[in-house]
Design a protein around this motif. Structure first.
Motif, PDB file in Angstrom:
ATOM      1  N   ASP A   5       1.854   0.141   2.545  1.00  0.00           N
ATOM      2  CA  ASP A   5       3.173  -0.235   3.018  1.00  0.00           C
ATOM      3  C   ASP A   5       3.000  -1.243   4.146  1.00  0.00           C
ATOM      4  O   ASP A   5       1.902  -1.439   4.663  1.00  0.00           O
ATOM      5  CB  ASP A   5       3.930   1.000   3.531  1.00  0.00           C
ATOM      6  CG  ASP A   5       4.490   1.825   2.378  1.00  0.00           C
ATOM      7  OD1 ASP A   5       4.561   1.272   1.269  1.00  0.00           O
ATOM      8  OD2 ASP A   5       4.834   2.995   2.599  1.00  0.00           O
ATOM      9  N   LYS A   6       4.076  -1.884   4.539  1.00  0.00           N
ATOM     10  CA  LYS A   6       3.993  -2.917   5.567  1.00  0.00           C
ATOM     11  C   LYS A   6       4.719  -2.495   6.836  1.00  0.00           C
ATOM     12  O   LYS A   6       5.569  -1.619   6.828  1.00  0.00           O
ATOM     13  CB  LYS A   6       4.597  -4.225   5.038  1.00  0.00           C
ATOM     14  CG  LYS A   6       3.852  -4.810   3.841  1.00  0.00           C
ATOM     15  CD  LYS A   6       4.496  -6.107   3.387  1.00  0.00           C
ATOM     16  CE  LYS A   6       3.730  -6.706   2.203  1.00  0.00           C
ATOM     17  NZ  LYS A   6       4.346  -7.975   1.738  1.00  0.00           N
ATOM     18  N   GLY A   7       4.349  -3.153   7.942  1.00  0.00           N
ATOM     19  CA  GLY A   7       5.066  -2.985   9.186  1.00  0.00           C
ATOM     20  C   GLY A   7       4.776  -1.703   9.920  1.00  0.00           C
ATOM     21  O   GLY A   7       5.709  -1.026  10.359  1.00  0.00           O
ATOM     22  N   VAL A  34      -4.527   6.519   4.764  1.00  0.00           N
ATOM     23  CA  VAL A  34      -4.033   6.441   6.139  1.00  0.00           C
ATOM     24  C   VAL A  34      -2.610   6.979   6.152  1.00  0.00           C
ATOM     25  O   VAL A  34      -1.780   6.591   5.321  1.00  0.00           O
ATOM     26  CB  VAL A  34      -4.056   4.994   6.665  1.00  0.00           C
ATOM     27  CG1 VAL A  34      -3.513   4.944   8.094  1.00  0.00           C
ATOM     28  CG2 VAL A  34      -5.478   4.430   6.605  1.00  0.00           C
ATOM     29  N   HIS A  35      -2.354   7.889   7.094  1.00  0.00           N
ATOM     30  CA  HIS A  35      -1.017   8.472   7.243  1.00  0.00           C
ATOM     31  C   HIS A  35      -0.389   8.022   8.560  1.00  0.00           C
ATOM     32  O   HIS A  35      -1.064   7.968   9.593  1.00  0.00           O
ATOM     33  CB  HIS A  35      -1.090  10.007   7.251  1.00  0.00           C
ATOM     34  CG  HIS A  35      -1.395  10.606   5.918  1.00  0.00           C
ATOM     35  ND1 HIS A  35      -0.434  10.845   4.971  1.00  0.00           N
ATOM     36  CD2 HIS A  35      -2.574  11.035   5.389  1.00  0.00           C
ATOM     37  CE1 HIS A  35      -0.992  11.403   3.904  1.00  0.00           C
ATOM     38  NE2 HIS A  35      -2.291  11.524   4.133  1.00  0.00           N
ATOM     39  N   ASP A  36       0.898   7.722   8.505  1.00  0.00           N
ATOM     40  CA  ASP A  36       1.688   7.477   9.711  1.00  0.00           C
ATOM     41  C   ASP A  36       2.432   8.774  10.010  1.00  0.00           C
ATOM     42  O   ASP A  36       3.416   9.110   9.341  1.00  0.00           O
ATOM     43  CB  ASP A  36       2.672   6.328   9.476  1.00  0.00           C
ATOM     44  CG  ASP A  36       3.436   5.953  10.737  1.00  0.00           C
ATOM     45  OD1 ASP A  36       3.473   6.774  11.680  1.00  0.00           O
ATOM     46  OD2 ASP A  36       3.997   4.844  10.780  1.00  0.00           O
ATOM     47  N   LEU A  37       1.955   9.512  11.000  1.00  0.00           N
ATOM     48  CA  LEU A  37       2.498  10.839  11.272  1.00  0.00           C
ATOM     49  C   LEU A  37       3.812  10.803  12.041  1.00  0.00           C
ATOM     50  O   LEU A  37       4.401  11.852  12.319  1.00  0.00           O
ATOM     51  CB  LEU A  37       1.459  11.675  12.026  1.00  0.00           C
ATOM     52  CG  LEU A  37       0.193  11.971  11.205  1.00  0.00           C
ATOM     53  CD1 LEU A  37      -0.814  12.739  12.041  1.00  0.00           C
ATOM     54  CD2 LEU A  37       0.534  12.745   9.939  1.00  0.00           C
ATOM     55  N   ILE A  45       0.679   5.722   3.992  1.00  0.00           N
ATOM     56  CA  ILE A  45       0.989   4.291   4.048  1.00  0.00           C
ATOM     57  C   ILE A  45      -0.116   3.412   3.473  1.00  0.00           C
ATOM     58  O   ILE A  45       0.091   2.210   3.279  1.00  0.00           O
ATOM     59  CB  ILE A  45       1.281   3.847   5.500  1.00  0.00           C
ATOM     60  CG1 ILE A  45       0.054   4.083   6.391  1.00  0.00           C
ATOM     61  CG2 ILE A  45       2.513   4.561   6.036  1.00  0.00           C
ATOM     62  CD1 ILE A  45       0.198   3.503   7.794  1.00  0.00           C
ATOM     63  N   TYR A  46      -1.294   3.993   3.205  1.00  0.00           N
ATOM     64  CA  TYR A  46      -2.377   3.179   2.657  1.00  0.00           C
ATOM     65  C   TYR A  46      -3.312   4.059   1.846  1.00  0.00           C
ATOM     66  O   TYR A  46      -3.633   5.181   2.247  1.00  0.00           O
ATOM     67  CB  TYR A  46      -3.163   2.488   3.772  1.00  0.00           C
ATOM     68  CG  TYR A  46      -4.116   1.430   3.257  1.00  0.00           C
ATOM     69  CD1 TYR A  46      -3.671   0.139   3.007  1.00  0.00           C
ATOM     70  CD2 TYR A  46      -5.450   1.726   3.004  1.00  0.00           C
ATOM     71  CE1 TYR A  46      -4.527  -0.839   2.521  1.00  0.00           C
ATOM     72  CE2 TYR A  46      -6.319   0.762   2.518  1.00  0.00           C
ATOM     73  CZ  TYR A  46      -5.852  -0.520   2.271  1.00  0.00           C
ATOM     74  OH  TYR A  46      -6.694  -1.484   1.781  1.00  0.00           O
ATOM     75  N   MET A  47      -3.749   3.544   0.692  1.00  0.00           N
ATOM     76  CA  MET A  47      -4.667   4.289  -0.170  1.00  0.00           C
ATOM     77  C   MET A  47      -5.790   3.380  -0.640  1.00  0.00           C
ATOM     78  O   MET A  47      -5.548   2.265  -1.097  1.00  0.00           O
ATOM     79  CB  MET A  47      -3.943   4.839  -1.405  1.00  0.00           C
ATOM     80  CG  MET A  47      -2.844   5.829  -1.113  1.00  0.00           C
ATOM     81  SD  MET A  47      -2.170   6.535  -2.652  1.00  0.00           S
ATOM     82  CE  MET A  47      -3.555   7.549  -3.170  1.00  0.00           C
ATOM     83  N   ALA A  48      -7.008   3.872  -0.530  1.00  0.00           N
ATOM     84  CA  ALA A  48      -8.176   3.213  -1.115  1.00  0.00           C
ATOM     85  C   ALA A  48      -8.829   4.244  -2.025  1.00  0.00           C
ATOM     86  O   ALA A  48      -9.364   5.243  -1.557  1.00  0.00           O
ATOM     87  CB  ALA A  48      -9.139   2.753  -0.030  1.00  0.00           C
ATOM     88  N   LYS A  55       0.882   8.947  -4.393  1.00  0.00           N
ATOM     89  CA  LYS A  55       1.323   7.559  -4.306  1.00  0.00           C
ATOM     90  C   LYS A  55       1.757   7.265  -2.879  1.00  0.00           C
ATOM     91  O   LYS A  55       1.964   8.179  -2.075  1.00  0.00           O
ATOM     92  CB  LYS A  55       2.488   7.309  -5.265  1.00  0.00           C
ATOM     93  CG  LYS A  55       2.139   7.511  -6.737  1.00  0.00           C
ATOM     94  CD  LYS A  55       3.360   7.257  -7.619  1.00  0.00           C
ATOM     95  CE  LYS A  55       3.019   7.468  -9.092  1.00  0.00           C
ATOM     96  NZ  LYS A  55       4.206   7.241  -9.973  1.00  0.00           N
ATOM     97  N   LEU A  56       1.892   5.988  -2.573  1.00  0.00           N
ATOM     98  CA  LEU A  56       2.395   5.606  -1.259  1.00  0.00           C
ATOM     99  C   LEU A  56       3.751   6.263  -1.020  1.00  0.00           C
ATOM    100  O   LEU A  56       4.584   6.350  -1.926  1.00  0.00           O
ATOM    101  CB  LEU A  56       2.532   4.090  -1.162  1.00  0.00           C
ATOM    102  CG  LEU A  56       1.227   3.282  -1.201  1.00  0.00           C
ATOM    103  CD1 LEU A  56       1.537   1.788  -1.167  1.00  0.00           C
ATOM    104  CD2 LEU A  56       0.309   3.662  -0.052  1.00  0.00           C
TER     105      LEU A  56
END
Length: 223
Positions: A5-7, A34-37, A45-48, A55-56
C-alpha cells in the motif's frame, strides 16, 4: 514482492526492501510482511512472498494483539515461535516491533518460514537414528582403512592416554602399555609385536617377554 500500500510512515516504508531481501534469501518457503499497527483492522501494508494466503489490508494476528494489549509500547520482540496455518503448514515465525522517535510502537516486521518439509525430514532422521537403548553411553568404535592403520590408531591412542612419553618410559611403564594393548587385542594382529617393539624402542623378543609377564601376573599388580 507481492504488493504494498502507499502513503505510510517512513520507518515502515524503509522496511520494504529489507522484507524483499529476507524473502529472496530464504526463497519460496518464506513470507515477510510489514504491518502498520496504527490501523490493526487492516494492518498488512507490504508482502514479500506469500505462504499464509493473506492479502494486503489483512488484519494483524491475535498473537500480536495480545502482546500489545499486555505490554503496550514495551512489548518485546517475538522470536522463533511456531505457528500453524489453516491449511496445515507449520511455520517458524518472528515478529519485530517498530517504534517511532517517541518510542511508540507503530508497526512490525513479521517473518514466516514454512518448515513443514523440514519437520518431516526431522522425524525421518529421528526414526532412523533412534537406537533401542538411547540412554546407554555411545560405544566408541573406530573404523580403519587397513590393518596397519588399525594398529597405529590403537597404539597411538593408548600412548596418548598414558602420562609418560615413550622416551621417558621405564620397564614398568612399558609393561603397562603392553598390558593395555594386549587387552585391546592388538597382538592378535600379525606384525603387531614388531610394530609395538619399534614404537617402544625395544626388541621383538623383549615384547614377547613383556607379554609372558603381563599374562602370568595377576591383573591387580599391573595398572
Amino acid at each position: 514482492m507481492v504488493g504494498k500500500d502507499k502513503g505510510h510512515h517512513p520507518k515502515l516504508e524503509a522496511l520494504f526492501p529489507i522484507a524483499d531481501g529476507i524473502a529472496q534469501t530464504f526463497g519460496k518457503n518464506a513470507e515477510v510482511v510489514v504491518h502498520d499497527l496504527r490501523q490493526p483492522e487492516k494492518s498488512l501494508i507490504y508482502m514479500a512472498g506469500n505462504i499464509t494466503g493473506r492479502k494486503l489490508g489483512a488484519p494483524i494476528t491475535n498473537l500480536v494483539l495480545e502482546t500489545l494489549k499486555k505490554n503496550g509500547d514495551q512489548a518485546p520482540n517475538l522470536i522463533g515461535y511456531q505457528t500453524t496455518t489453516k491449511d496445515g503448514k507449520i511455520l517458524k515465525s518472528s515478529t519485530i516491533f517498530i517504534r517511532d522517535d517517541d518510542g511508540k510502537i507503530i508497526g512490525c516486521l513479521c517473518i514466516n518460514l514454512d518448515i513443514t518439509e523440514l519437520i518431516t525430514c526431522q522425524k525421518i532422521l529421528e526414526y532412523y537414528t533412534r537406537t533401542e537403548k538411547p540412554n546407554e553411553p555411545t560405544t566408541q568404535e573406530e573404523f580403519f582403512n587397513d590393518v596397519n592403520d588399525a594398529m597405529a590408531g590403537i597404539v597411538q591412542g593408548v600412548l596418548a592416554d598414558y602420562p609418560v612419553p615413550v622416551q621417558l618410559m621405564e620397564k614398568d611403564d612399558k609393561l603397562i602399555i603392553v598390558k593395555k594393548l594386549d587387552e585391546k587385542g592388538v597382538f592378535l594382529v600379525r606384525g603387531a609385536v614388531e610394530y609395538v617393539a619399534n614404537v617402544l624402542g625395544v626388541s621383538r623378543y623383549t615384547v614377547y617377554n613383556y607379554l609372558d609377564e603381563v599374562r602370568s601376573t595377576p591383573l591387580n599388580t599391573i595398572t
